[in-house]
Scaffold this motif. Structure first.
Motif, PDB file in Angstrom:
ATOM      1  N   ARG A  42      -4.802   4.776  -5.081  1.00 36.09           N
ATOM      2  CA  ARG A  42      -5.823   5.907  -5.272  1.00 36.09           C
ATOM      3  C   ARG A  42      -5.169   6.844  -6.088  1.00 36.09           C
ATOM      4  O   ARG A  42      -6.131   7.605  -6.937  1.00 36.09           O
ATOM      5  N   GLN A  45      -5.758   6.021  -9.759  1.00 32.89           N
ATOM      6  CA  GLN A  45      -7.193   5.882 -10.183  1.00 32.89           C
ATOM      7  C   GLN A  45      -7.680   7.378 -10.470  1.00 32.89           C
ATOM      8  O   GLN A  45      -8.387   7.674 -11.417  1.00 32.89           O
ATOM      9  N   VAL A  53      -9.158   8.689 -13.853  1.00 34.91           N
ATOM     10  CA  VAL A  53     -10.498   9.063 -13.957  1.00 34.91           C
ATOM     11  C   VAL A  53     -10.514  10.547 -14.554  1.00 34.91           C
ATOM     12  O   VAL A  53     -11.341  10.764 -15.306  1.00 34.91           O
ATOM     13  N   GLN A  84      -9.014   6.315 -19.546  1.00 36.32           N
ATOM     14  CA  GLN A  84     -10.363   5.369 -18.909  1.00 36.32           C
ATOM     15  C   GLN A  84     -10.465   4.363 -20.138  1.00 36.32           C
ATOM     16  O   GLN A  84     -10.943   3.244 -19.800  1.00 36.32           O
ATOM     17  N   GLU A 101      -8.154   1.550 -19.753  1.00 42.18           N
ATOM     18  CA  GLU A 101      -8.425   0.733 -18.476  1.00 42.18           C
ATOM     19  C   GLU A 101      -9.736  -0.144 -18.999  1.00 42.18           C
ATOM     20  O   GLU A 101      -9.664  -1.268 -18.549  1.00 42.18           O
ATOM     21  N   LYS A 103     -14.482  -4.505 -10.378  1.00 44.67           N
ATOM     22  CA  LYS A 103     -14.302  -3.083 -10.400  1.00 44.67           C
ATOM     23  C   LYS A 103     -15.185  -2.571  -9.210  1.00 44.67           C
ATOM     24  O   LYS A 103     -14.603  -1.536  -8.740  1.00 44.67           O
ATOM     25  N   VAL A 104     -16.377  -3.130  -8.850  1.00 46.54           N
ATOM     26  CA  VAL A 104     -17.055  -2.618  -7.689  1.00 46.54           C
ATOM     27  C   VAL A 104     -16.300  -2.722  -6.367  1.00 46.54           C
ATOM     28  O   VAL A 104     -16.209  -1.758  -5.642  1.00 46.54           O
ATOM     29  N   THR A 160     -13.486  -0.203  -6.556  1.00 46.13           N
ATOM     30  CA  THR A 160     -13.838   1.045  -5.939  1.00 46.13           C
ATOM     31  C   THR A 160     -14.223   1.376  -4.484  1.00 46.13           C
ATOM     32  O   THR A 160     -13.857   2.101  -3.977  1.00 46.13           O
ATOM     33  N   ARG A 161     -14.997   0.280  -4.084  1.00 47.74           N
ATOM     34  CA  ARG A 161     -15.227   0.359  -2.662  1.00 47.74           C
ATOM     35  C   ARG A 161     -14.019   0.288  -1.772  1.00 47.74           C
ATOM     36  O   ARG A 161     -13.994   1.038  -0.529  1.00 47.74           O
ATOM     37  N   LEU A 180     -10.982   1.513  -2.675  1.00 47.73           N
ATOM     38  CA  LEU A 180     -10.493   2.856  -2.836  1.00 47.73           C
ATOM     39  C   LEU A 180     -11.062   3.780  -1.848  1.00 47.73           C
ATOM     40  O   LEU A 180     -10.569   4.825  -1.388  1.00 47.73           O
ATOM     41  N   THR A 181     -12.474   3.779  -1.905  1.00 49.21           N
ATOM     42  CA  THR A 181     -13.244   4.880  -1.297  1.00 49.21           C
ATOM     43  C   THR A 181     -13.465   4.577   0.179  1.00 49.21           C
ATOM     44  O   THR A 181     -14.220   5.330   0.782  1.00 49.21           O
TER      45      THR A 181
END
Length: 191
Positions: free
Chosen positions: A102, A105, A109, A115, A118, A155-156, A159-160, A162-163
């Motif tokens: 986290r 990232q 970001v 970016q 990445e 990637k998806v 991200t899921r 991490l969040t």
């Protein structure tokens, strides 16, 4: 902490991530990173080419793990399922590292240069995955398309992970993301 302490590379990475979070990536200098780690700038440059590479250390190993797992998946499985074997393998690298991921990232970001780096890393990963699929006998364009799908699911799913408000494992989120994609492409549904 003295210079003779072990794990200079890890200490530099930890110091860099802390400083990037506190001061911002662009405002942080190599001298500050080395000082925070209790090391010299010279030591920093023995381990990293520049301050950007601290964030991307291990990218090559991650790519190799992903591609190898895809290449070594049982020959009986479909290419997309071989990709899932790769996603499972990659997920193990992140076990117990959610907070670190986290923080990393958030730094990426917040900086366009990072970016871009990445995106280059992900493009390279896609190329390696397509090569692994071709070694399995998957022809073009299926090899390249499946590799791109694998990177998109990564990637998806990442991200899921991490969040996510809960502490579900990354591999579970990767599997859910791939299953959702399969559902959308097979039935035109949503997930």
């Amino acid at each position: 902490m003295g210079r003779w302490e072990p794990n200079a590379r890890g200490r530099l990475a930890k110091a860099a991530l802390e400083l990037y979070g506190e001061l911002g990536y662009e405002q942080t200098t190599v001298a500050e990173i080395a000082k925070r780690a209790g090391l010299t700038e010279r030591t920093f440059f023995r381990h990293y080419a520049d301050k950007r590479e601290v964030l991307f250390d291990g990218s090559g190993a991650l790519q190799e793990l992903f591609a190898t797992a895809v290449a070594e998946a049982p020959q009986s499985v479909a290419p997309i399922d071989a990709m899932m074997a790769g996603l499972d393998a990659v997920s193990t690298v992140f076990e117990g590292r959610r907070e670190h991921a986290r923080q990393r990232q958030a730094v990426i970001v917040a900086n366009a240069e990072l970016q871009e780096r990445e995106l280059i890393k992900l493009a390279s990963m896609s190329t390696a995955l397509a090569d692994a699929l071709r070694r399995r006998g998957v022809e073009e364009p299926a090899a390249s398309l499946t590799a791109e799908v694998g990177v998109a699911v990564f990637k998806v799913g990442f991200t899921r992970w991490l969040t996510a408000p809960d502490e579900r494992e990354m591999s579970q989120l990767m599997r859910e993301s791939l299953a959702g994609l399969k559902a959308v492409t097979a039935h035109g549904g949503t997930f």
